[in-house]
Design a protein around this motif. Structure first.
Motif, short mmCIF file in Angstrom:
data_model
loop_
_atom_site.label_atom_id
_atom_site.label_comp_id
_atom_site.label_asym_id
_atom_site.label_seq_id
_atom_site.Cartn_x
_atom_site.Cartn_y
_atom_site.Cartn_z
N SER A 60 -1.02 -0.89 -3.17
CA SER A 60 -0.64 0.31 -2.43
C SER A 60 -0.97 1.57 -3.24
CB SER A 60 0.85 0.28 -2.10
OG SER A 60 1.15 -0.79 -1.24
N HIS A 240 3.88 5.35 1.22
CA HIS A 240 3.76 5.24 2.68
C HIS A 240 3.42 6.59 3.30
CE1 HIS A 240 4.78 3.95 6.80
NE2 HIS A 240 5.36 5.14 6.90
N CYS A 243 -0.15 8.34 1.98
CA CYS A 243 -1.38 7.74 2.50
C CYS A 243 -1.67 8.22 3.91
CB CYS A 243 -1.29 6.22 2.46
SG CYS A 243 -1.52 5.51 0.81
#
Length: 336
Positions: A60, A240, A243
């Motif tokens: 991530s 989260h 991005c």
């Protein structure tokens, strides 16, 4: 010019507890215009519950670096180090610089650069002369500047970076407000070395509490920054949201237009109160006037917090209000 010393903690905007202590009879809720943060936060999708329950996946973080590299036009994801806000990156970067132990900062500007360099053991020169920056091992430019809005040209920055690179020094360019500026970013030049660019996520996207920032430089430097940050330096919720936001070009374009209109409206309200604006960006406006302390007091009594500077009593920085707060601000200014 002045030599910085490590003293008491620096006061910044966003401290409503201090505002309430200064103005105990001011009406609530407070309108906080003491920061340069977008009042219109990015409308991200819901954060999945497992993001809070699990440690962030390394993949991530790599995805974030890929999206950030494209958004900021960095040479590659390996040129990017991500951390919990640019603030925490300042002493880490200063600690990477050797040389003569001298740092020079184009001032007046964001005071934490001088504090971080001092804590890293540098003798710090704060100067308004760009030429003086080349005399140090560590040079710092905030571009566009906070709080004045001053812009240093790309040519001047790249010329200084070349000087710093040739002698093994480092130029740090803090582009925290570049998202709302017509200035030219120098991110594309970091691959040559001797240059690190800082980019802040929270200001433009209106999510300062998320704590996310980037150091963009040569991979040999960014890997050292990542080593000092350690694992999981960026939280799952930040990964989260960022991005999504960094990839949302349509929102970015629309928001720049909206902020420009908001800044013009603030200029008009200040002008109607007889207060000229001398600088800033579309996220904040800067005032330099002998009545600055009086305006700070007047707005504070109306429950509106602005940013004053003890070392420059004629200066005041005013951020943008949320949509619901415009009428209250305009009425307070009309009564000044």
């Amino acid at each position: 010019m002045a030599i910085s010393e490590l003293g008491s903690p620096i006061q910044h905007g966003g401290n409503l507890a201090m505002a309430r202590a200064l103005f105990p009879h001011a009406p609530e809720p407070w309108i906080d215009l003491s920061t340069g943060i977008n009042p219109h936060s990015y409308p991200h999708t819901p954060i999945p519950g497992n993001v809070f329950a699990r440690l962030p996946e390394p993949s991530s973080l790599e995805r974030l670096k890929t999206v950030a590299a494209e958004a900021y036009q960095a040479p590659s994801p390996s040129h990017i180090a991500a951390g919990p806000g640019t603030q925490i990156l300042l002493p880490i970067i200063a600690g990477l610089v050797g040389g003569d132990g001298k740092a020079a900062i184009l001032s007046p500007t964001y005071a934490e650069h001088a504090r971080a360099a001092t804590m890293a053991g540098f003798e710090v020169l704060e100067t308004d002369d760009l030429d003086h920056l080349s005399t140090a091992s560590l040079a710092v430019i905030v571009n566009p500047n906070n709080p004045t809005g001053r812009i240093v040209s790309m040519d001047d920055i790249l010329a200084l970076a070349e000087i710093m690179r040739a002698k093994g020094g480092l130029l740090v360019v803090d582009e925290a407000f570049m998202d709302v500026s017509e200035a030219q970013s120098v991110v594309g030049a970091v691959g040559e070395g001797g240059l690190i660019v800082l980019r802040s996520f929270g200001k433009f996207y209106g999510m300062a509490g998320l704590r996310l920032g980037f150091a963009i430089g040569h991979p040999a430097v960014t890997v050292k920054i990542e080593e000092r940050l350690g694992p999981w330096a960026v939280s799952g919720p930040a990964l989260h949201v960022a991005c999504e936001a960094l990839a949302d070009a349509d929102w970015q374009v629309a928001m720049r237009i909206r902020l420009s209109a908001d800044a013009a409206r603030l200029d008009e309200a200040l002008s109607a109160a007889g207060i000229p604006v001398f600088g800033g960006t579309s996220l904040f406006r800067s005032i330099r006037d002998r009545r600055a302390q009086g305006l700070f007091q007047h707005l504070g009594e109306h429950g509106i917090m602005t940013r004053r500077f003890q070392e420059r009593p004629d200066d005041l920085r005013v951020g943008l209000p949320d949509e619901k707060d415009w009428s209250r601000l305009e009425a307070a200014l009309a009564g000044f």
